[in-house]
Motif scaffolding. Structure first.
Motif, PDB file in Angstrom:
ATOM      1  N   LEU A   6      51.579  34.974  85.661  1.00 37.46           N
ATOM      2  CA  LEU A   6      51.086  34.083  84.600  1.00 37.46           C
ATOM      3  C   LEU A   6      52.180  33.908  83.553  1.00 37.46           C
ATOM      4  CD1 LEU A   6      47.452  35.378  83.996  1.00 37.46           C
ATOM      5  CD2 LEU A   6      48.213  33.476  85.409  1.00 37.46           C
ATOM      6  N   THR A  12      52.209  32.066  70.765  1.00 38.00           N
ATOM      7  CA  THR A  12      52.183  31.704  69.337  1.00 38.00           C
ATOM      8  C   THR A  12      52.567  32.858  68.413  1.00 38.00           C
ATOM      9  OG1 THR A  12      49.815  32.115  69.470  1.00 38.00           O
ATOM     10  CG2 THR A  12      50.484  29.828  69.470  1.00 38.00           C
ATOM     11  N   ARG A  13      52.266  34.084  68.839  1.00 40.70           N
ATOM     12  CA  ARG A  13      52.554  35.219  67.947  1.00 40.70           C
ATOM     13  C   ARG A  13      54.050  35.507  67.839  1.00 40.70           C
ATOM     14  NH1 ARG A  13      49.036  39.426  70.835  1.00 40.70           N
ATOM     15  NH2 ARG A  13      49.594  38.027  72.543  1.00 40.70           N
ATOM     16  N   GLU A  78      49.890  23.710  85.470  1.00 36.84           N
ATOM     17  CA  GLU A  78      48.480  23.411  85.217  1.00 36.84           C
ATOM     18  C   GLU A  78      48.327  22.148  84.388  1.00 36.84           C
ATOM     19  OE1 GLU A  78      48.646  28.033  84.659  1.00 36.84           O
ATOM     20  OE2 GLU A  78      47.553  26.983  83.083  1.00 36.84           O
TER      21      GLU A  78
HETATM   22  P1  GTP Z   1      49.859  34.241  72.143  1.00 32.06           P
HETATM   23  O1  GTP Z   1      49.716  32.759  71.947  1.00 32.06           O
HETATM   24  O2  GTP Z   1      50.811  34.835  71.156  1.00 32.06           O
HETATM   25  O3  GTP Z   1      48.555  34.962  72.233  1.00 32.06           O
HETATM   26  O4  GTP Z   1      50.613  34.501  73.552  1.00 32.06           O
HETATM   27  P2  GTP Z   1      50.296  33.902  75.012  1.00 32.06           P
HETATM   28  O5  GTP Z   1      50.160  32.447  74.914  1.00 32.06           O
HETATM   29  O6  GTP Z   1      51.365  34.376  75.923  1.00 32.06           O
HETATM   30  O7  GTP Z   1      48.902  34.531  75.395  1.00 32.06           O
HETATM   31  P3  GTP Z   1      48.607  36.006  75.982  1.00 32.06           P
HETATM   32  O8  GTP Z   1      49.460  37.020  75.294  1.00 32.06           O
HETATM   33  O9  GTP Z   1      47.148  36.195  75.944  1.00 32.06           O
HETATM   34  O10 GTP Z   1      49.062  35.828  77.504  1.00 32.06           O
HETATM   35  C1  GTP Z   1      49.278  36.891  78.397  1.00 32.06           C
HETATM   36  C2  GTP Z   1      50.007  36.326  79.605  1.00 32.06           C
HETATM   37  O11 GTP Z   1      49.260  35.286  80.229  1.00 32.06           O
HETATM   38  C3  GTP Z   1      51.365  35.718  79.274  1.00 32.06           C
HETATM   39  O12 GTP Z   1      52.242  36.005  80.328  1.00 32.06           O
HETATM   40  C4  GTP Z   1      51.068  34.233  79.197  1.00 32.06           C
HETATM   41  O13 GTP Z   1      52.205  33.445  79.530  1.00 32.06           O
HETATM   42  C5  GTP Z   1      49.990  34.075  80.219  1.00 32.06           C
HETATM   43  N1  GTP Z   1      49.037  32.990  79.913  1.00 32.06           N
HETATM   44  C6  GTP Z   1      48.187  32.915  78.840  1.00 32.06           C
HETATM   45  N2  GTP Z   1      47.428  31.805  78.933  1.00 32.06           N
HETATM   46  C7  GTP Z   1      47.805  31.168  80.074  1.00 32.06           C
HETATM   47  C8  GTP Z   1      47.393  29.963  80.720  1.00 32.06           C
HETATM   48  O14 GTP Z   1      46.504  29.242  80.268  1.00 32.06           O
HETATM   49  N3  GTP Z   1      48.034  29.625  81.867  1.00 32.06           N
HETATM   50  C9  GTP Z   1      49.028  30.415  82.428  1.00 32.06           C
HETATM   51  N4  GTP Z   1      49.590  30.007  83.558  1.00 32.06           N
HETATM   52  N5  GTP Z   1      49.424  31.541  81.843  1.00 32.06           N
HETATM   53  C10 GTP Z   1      48.825  31.916  80.687  1.00 32.06           C
END
Ligand code: GTP
Length: 368
Positions: A6, A12-13, A78
């Protein structure tokens, strides 16, 4: 073995650094996080990886192309954000997975020294007992930020509770790395779907979810503190005794290095500067005379004048810093920003990419 990573979140953080690069391409000891992961996957014999991309998708294609360390890479883009389970369902049609072959799936923002072939071996045992999924688990002190897992004696997951509010009996958390059998696709739908809130609780209820405790290194890079911690951990492993110099570097005997220190290729450090402890400098970084850099990550192509202090902070790529500048307290400078001489940026000042900063600031604040 095949894998799905993924990689599509906006991160964003970690803005402003993720305004210009996806989180998974953030450097860990001068190499993108995802590059380290590809290397481990290749060691374990993974032959194909689907990168589930969305935000800044083309950056991944530009950096990795179609293959890395002998691992074939395919990109699944996606149409919209689909959470943690939807992208895996979407990748199904791109995967060439044999009937009894294990699929590794993981959140790409994790640093971990897991041996993926060990996870595969444990999952094969879980499968004999009816398991569809094996989750990698990690023991932490404070479980409140994570999905908490309780295991029975056979390694089966008794309960899976995402971000528990109250008291829990286990310190084992979901480390975001999974081994799946093909059957997992029967549990997934191509919509915005959460692995942690929808899929795992159902699998646990059906007694088809197993756990495997990883005891090595693990951490995500979700926040700046986490990102720095992972970098420093790797620096300790690579450069605890003496500075690690990657290629040529220019400095004289008046420069003091206090390990762990990593210098990328072609770094120049001016006289009487003190570098470290915990300093990682990218390629072509130029540091002026009498500077002090501690607990800091400096990306490639940064130039800094004399008499600067950078402490517990991150300086993005191509940033230009004048003389006698102080950057401290978890401040983060976006790519290509220009910081004028004598400016002091104290306590979580986040500077946007290309911003020209001429006045001092005390945070927390963003300079847009
Ligand atoms: P924040 O915006 O700071 O919360 O970070 P983030 O966008 O990476 O979200 P998060 O930390 O929850 O994501 C954990 C992992 O999942 C990361 O490797 C992201 O790239 C991935 N991820 C989060 N949302 C999606 C999504 O909608 N699609 C895909 N393909 N990967 C996602």
């Amino acid at each position: 073995m095949k894998a799905v990573i993924l990689a599509g979140g906006p991160g964003t953080r970690l803005r402003p650094l993720t305004c210009t690069r996806p989180k998974l391409l953030m450097p860990i000891a001068n190499r993108p996080l995802l590059d380290w992961t590809f290397e481990r996957l290749s060691w374990a014999g993974v032959s194909e990886v689907i990168l589930a991309v969305n935000y800044l998708a083309e950056s991944f294609q530009q950096y990795f192309g179609k293959e890395r360390y002998g691992v074939k890479i395919k990109y699944s883009r996606e149409p919209r954000a689909m959470g943690t389970a939807g992208p895996i369902k979407l990748s199904e049609k791109m995967l060439t997975l044999d009937e009894d072959e294990t699929l590794i799936a993981m959140n790409g923002d994790i640093w971990c020294d897991l041996d993926f072939s060990m996870l595969d071996a444990v999952h094969r045992k879980s499968r004999e007992k009816g398991g569809v999924a094996t989750i990698t688990l990690y023991e932490v002190e404070d479980v409140s930020r994570y999905g908490v897992v309780e295991l029975d004696r056979e390694g089966r997951v008794k309960a899976f509770v995402e971000k528990p509010g109250g008291k829990v009996r286990s310190r084992l958390i979901n480390a975001g790395i999974y081994a799946f059998s093909r059957e997992i696709f029967d549990y997934l739908e191509a919509r915005k779907m959460s692995m942690e809130r929808e899929v795992f609780p159902r699998l646990a209820e059906e007694k088809r979810l197993y756990g495997f405790q990883h005891k090595g290194e693990w951490g995500d890079i979700g926040k700046f503190e986490d990102y720095l911690r992972v970098n420093f951990q790797v620096a300790e492993a690579l450069a605890a005794g003496k500075p690690r110099i990657e290629g040529s570097a220019e400095y004289n005997s008046t420069v003091k290095f206090v390990p762990p220190v990593i210098l990328g290729e072609n770094v120049k450090v001016g006289a009487n500067s003190k570098i470290g402890p915990y300093a990682i400098l990218g390629r072509n970084v130029k540091v002026g005379e009498s500077c002090q850099l501690t607990e800091t990550v400096v990306f490639d192509n940064v130039e800094m004048g004399g008499g600067c202090l950078v402490k517990s902070s991150i300086v993005g790529e191509g940033v230009s810093i004048g003389d006698s500048v102080r950057i401290s307290g978890g401040s983060v400078i976006g790519d290509l920003a220009i910081i004028a001489s004598n400016v002091k940026l104290t306590r979580k000042v986040y500077v946007c990419p290309r911003k020209e900063v001429e006045k001092s600031a005390v945070g927390p604040k963003r300079l847009v």
